[in-house]
Design a protein around this motif. Structure first.
Motif, mmCIF file in Angstrom:
data_model
loop_
_atom_site.group_PDB
_atom_site.id
_atom_site.type_symbol
_atom_site.label_atom_id
_atom_site.label_comp_id
_atom_site.label_asym_id
_atom_site.label_seq_id
_atom_site.Cartn_x
_atom_site.Cartn_y
_atom_site.Cartn_z
ATOM 1 N N THR A 1 0.742 -1.111 -0.196
ATOM 2 C CA THR A 1 0.360 -0.459 -0.498
ATOM 3 C C THR A 1 1.672 0.781 0.547
ATOM 4 O OG1 THR A 1 -0.299 0.430 2.336
ATOM 5 C CG2 THR A 1 -1.571 -1.196 1.262
ATOM 6 N N GLY A 2 -0.044 2.506 -0.012
ATOM 7 C CA GLY A 2 1.020 3.741 0.014
ATOM 8 C C GLY A 2 1.033 3.964 1.178
ATOM 9 N N THR A 3 -0.019 3.763 2.186
ATOM 10 C CA THR A 3 0.366 3.185 3.591
ATOM 11 C C THR A 3 1.807 2.763 3.729
ATOM 12 O OG1 THR A 3 -1.699 3.610 4.161
ATOM 13 C CG2 THR A 3 -0.264 3.346 6.364
ATOM 14 N N LEU B 1 5.295 4.704 3.188
ATOM 15 C CA LEU B 1 5.145 6.045 3.736
ATOM 16 C C LEU B 1 5.560 5.503 5.031
ATOM 17 C CD1 LEU B 1 1.629 7.956 2.793
ATOM 18 C CD2 LEU B 1 3.824 9.406 3.250
ATOM 19 N N THR C 1 -4.783 17.221 4.729
ATOM 20 C CA THR C 1 -4.215 15.753 4.097
ATOM 21 C C THR C 1 -5.360 14.773 4.638
ATOM 22 O OG1 THR C 1 -2.697 14.066 3.503
ATOM 23 C CG2 THR C 1 -2.520 15.154 5.333
ATOM 24 N N PHE C 2 -4.932 13.187 3.865
ATOM 25 C CA PHE C 2 -5.687 12.786 4.664
ATOM 26 C C PHE C 2 -4.847 11.759 5.771
ATOM 27 C CE2 PHE C 2 -6.997 7.467 3.997
ATOM 28 C CZ PHE C 2 -7.940 7.640 3.756
ATOM 29 N N ALA D 1 -3.334 9.343 6.127
ATOM 30 C CA ALA D 1 -2.524 7.791 5.423
ATOM 31 C C ALA D 1 -1.260 8.672 5.610
ATOM 32 C CB ALA D 1 -2.836 7.364 4.348
ATOM 33 N N THR D 2 -1.009 10.308 5.740
ATOM 34 C CA THR D 2 0.271 10.712 5.574
ATOM 35 C C THR D 2 0.190 11.009 6.635
ATOM 36 O OG1 THR D 2 -1.023 12.337 3.939
ATOM 37 C CG2 THR D 2 1.319 12.802 5.043
ATOM 38 N N ASP E 1 4.645 12.775 0.083
ATOM 39 C CA ASP E 1 3.220 11.830 -0.050
ATOM 40 C C ASP E 1 2.583 12.161 -1.394
ATOM 41 O OD1 ASP E 1 1.067 10.420 0.233
ATOM 42 O OD2 ASP E 1 0.332 10.533 1.774
ATOM 43 N N ALA F 1 0.533 9.825 -2.848
ATOM 44 C CA ALA F 1 -0.703 8.854 -3.457
ATOM 45 C C ALA F 1 -1.094 9.475 -4.220
ATOM 46 C CB ALA F 1 -0.840 8.581 -1.801
ATOM 47 N N GLU F 2 -1.936 10.973 -4.025
ATOM 48 C CA GLU F 2 -2.750 11.439 -5.146
ATOM 49 C C GLU F 2 -2.833 12.855 -6.175
ATOM 50 O OE1 GLU F 2 -5.068 14.144 -2.270
ATOM 51 O OE2 GLU F 2 -5.148 12.195 -1.095
ATOM 52 N N ASN G 1 -3.925 2.526 -4.791
ATOM 53 C CA ASN G 1 -5.458 2.398 -4.409
ATOM 54 C C ASN G 1 -6.665 2.387 -5.555
ATOM 55 O OD1 ASN G 1 -7.093 1.822 -1.974
ATOM 56 N ND2 ASN G 1 -7.421 3.669 -1.439
ATOM 57 N N LYS H 1 -7.724 5.853 -6.715
ATOM 58 C CA LYS H 1 -6.015 6.867 -6.993
ATOM 59 C C LYS H 1 -6.482 7.202 -8.943
ATOM 60 C CE LYS H 1 -4.777 8.087 -3.047
ATOM 61 N NZ LYS H 1 -4.539 7.128 -2.179
ATOM 62 N N GLY I 1 -1.968 -1.028 -3.911
ATOM 63 C CA GLY I 1 -0.636 -1.304 -3.474
ATOM 64 C C GLY I 1 -0.139 0.302 -3.647
HETATM 65 C C1 PLP Z 1 -3.843 7.343 -0.605
HETATM 66 C C2 PLP Z 1 -3.728 8.045 0.545
HETATM 67 C C3 PLP Z 1 -2.778 7.409 1.041
HETATM 68 C C4 PLP Z 1 -2.449 5.984 1.162
HETATM 69 O O1 PLP Z 1 -2.307 5.089 0.521
HETATM 70 P P1 PLP Z 1 -2.910 3.123 0.343
HETATM 71 O O2 PLP Z 1 -2.211 3.178 -1.426
HETATM 72 O O3 PLP Z 1 -4.131 4.171 0.057
HETATM 73 O O4 PLP Z 1 -2.349 3.577 1.306
HETATM 74 C C5 PLP Z 1 -1.815 8.250 1.234
HETATM 75 N N1 PLP Z 1 -1.643 9.655 1.265
HETATM 76 C C6 PLP Z 1 -3.048 10.292 0.862
HETATM 77 C C7 PLP Z 1 -2.599 11.799 0.647
HETATM 78 C C8 PLP Z 1 -3.790 9.399 0.014
HETATM 79 O O5 PLP Z 1 -4.978 10.271 -0.514
#
Ligand code: PLP
Length: 398
Positions: free
Chosen positions: A65-67, A70, A91-92, A94-95, A165, A167-168, A191, A194, A201
């Motif tokens: 995952t992106g998480t 990070l 932000t979300f 997960a950052t 980050d 991710a977006e 995700n 995205k 992933g």
């Molecule tokens: C989606 C997202 C993540 C996490 O990504 P995952 O693959 O869902 O774990 C991290 N940071 C931001 C800003 C996101 O939007």
């Protein structure tokens, strides 16, 4: 306030849903046929190569995952329990969560109006308040690059490690450089919501070979080179599956197409709202090209009706000529279209209420959260569907 007749979409119009093309299946099939139904295989190797080549970094490590990416970035930065870390506020979660996994203490930096991302001026102020901070975690919200060269200069000046980050913002650029390559360690996500997806992933991106190898080791349970399972470090099971990598491999060639579609959606909203008391999510037009992952709008203060939000409920008082995010989101929901409030800033989250927050004067994040909302931005939305969305939103200001 909304007047007139609500029109309903037969098929739901999404905020951002996966857009598949068929090529993905061929690579998934290949994984199956060769029996590499594992976290090893050709798709992983290929997709790491494709990502590094496309984005212009030396190493890409495919993760679950992106998480996870990070988390690995935060580990690489060597954050210690109790250590303060500057983080994007708009932000979300997960950052920021990975900072907490490692016992770090986030200090949130307010957003700027120009990009809705970390305000470089507030970051400078934060370094004046906390000169010992040595890690900055920055997100590019909704696919819009932060002022990356400026932020990096500030980090360099204070000898701080930048974690980006992206991710977006996969495929978005600051100058002629892709987002996800400005930090020492960077994360992207695949995700399902995205701009391209593997269903899930993520990847860690870096130019540092030692760091990339360290992440390969940590993410596969930190196995040492020995004839048996030998461990000297704490390990994680964070590698990407070769099946998922097949989906991502099939999606990568469509990244630019997806960006073009998202851009067209953004431009159509902009045109459709040009005489309304609203603005679109802004970006630095001189220095950046977003990937336009999500279109969002901000209602002028003068056109806001009364809206009241508690931790679990939102209400509003209808008023002629005015509207608010709560009303527009309600109308969109009734039309069978998916909107969403602006990501609630981290310093307003109960989880993070004890953390520091550095702002220049007026809490820009809270203001954007109050007056803004995310609009249906799905690649597969037709111009006709979008015209209807625009019409419904326009009527909210009757
Ligand atoms: C989606 C997202 C993540 C996490 O990504 P995952 O693959 O869902 O774990 C991290 N940071 C931001 C800003 C996101 O939007």
């Amino acid at each position: 306030m909304f007047t007139g007749k609500l029109e309903q979409f037969e098929k739901r119009v999404w905020l951002a849903s996966p857009t598949m093309h068929g090529d993905e299946l061929q690579y998934v099939q290949e994984a199956y046929d060769t029996n590499w139904m594992s976290t090893i295989g050709t798709n992983i190797k290929e997709v790491e190569h494709i990502a590094a080549e496309k984005l212009g970094c030396k190493y890409a490590v495919a993760l679950s995952t992106g998480t996870a990416a990070l988390h690995m970035a935060v580990k690489l930065a060597g954050i210690k329990p109790g250590e303060r870390v500057f983080c994007s506020d708009m932000t979300f979660s997960a950052t920021v969560n990975p900072v907490m996994y490692e016992g770090g203490v986030p200090v949130f930096i307010d957003a700027e109006r120009d990009t809705w991302n970390m305000d470089p001026v507030a970051l400078e102020k934060a370094f004046a308040l906390y000169p010992d901070v040595r890690v900055v975690v920055l997100a590019n919200l909704y696919g819009t690059p932060a002022k990356l060269s400026v932020i990096r200069e500030i980090c360099d000046k204070h000898h701080a490690i930048l974690i980006e980050d992206a991710a977006e913002s996969l495929g978005a650029k600051w100058g002629d450089q892709y987002t996800g390559t400005f930090g020492a360690f960077n994360a992207i996500s695949f995700n399902g919501n995205k701009i391209i997806t593997g269903s899930s992933g993520g990847m860690l991106l870096t130019d540092d070979e030692t760091a990339a190898n360290q992440v390969r080791k940590w993410s596969t349970q930190s196995r040492e080179a020995a004839p048996w399972y030998q461990h000297t470090e704490l390990g994680y099971n964070y590698r990407m599956s070769n099946v998922i990598a097949g989906v991502v491999r099939g999606q990568f060639p469509y990244l630019e197409e997806h960006i073009a579609q998202k851009r067209a959606i953004y431009e159509r909203y902009k045109e459709g709202f040009k005489d309304l008391p609203v603005t679109m999510n802004p970006y630095d037009e001189d220095h950046s090209v977003p990937n336009f992952w999500l279109s969002a709008m901000l209602i002028d203060e003068s056109a806001m009706c009364r809206q009241s939000r508690s931790d679990d409920e939102a209400t509003y008082v209808p008023e002629h000529g005015k509207s608010c995010p709560t009303e527009i989101l309600e109308v969109l929901a009734k039309c069978n279209a998916e909107g969403r409030p602006i990501w609630k800033p981290m310093h307003l989250q109960p989880l993070y209420e004890d953390c520091g927050f550095v702002t220049m004067d007026c809490d820009v994040g809270a203001d954007i959260f109050r007056r803004g909302l995310c609009l249906p931005s799905d690649n597969k939305m037709t111009p006709e569907q979008q015209d209807k969305v625009i019409e419904m939103i326009r009527r909210c200001f009757d």
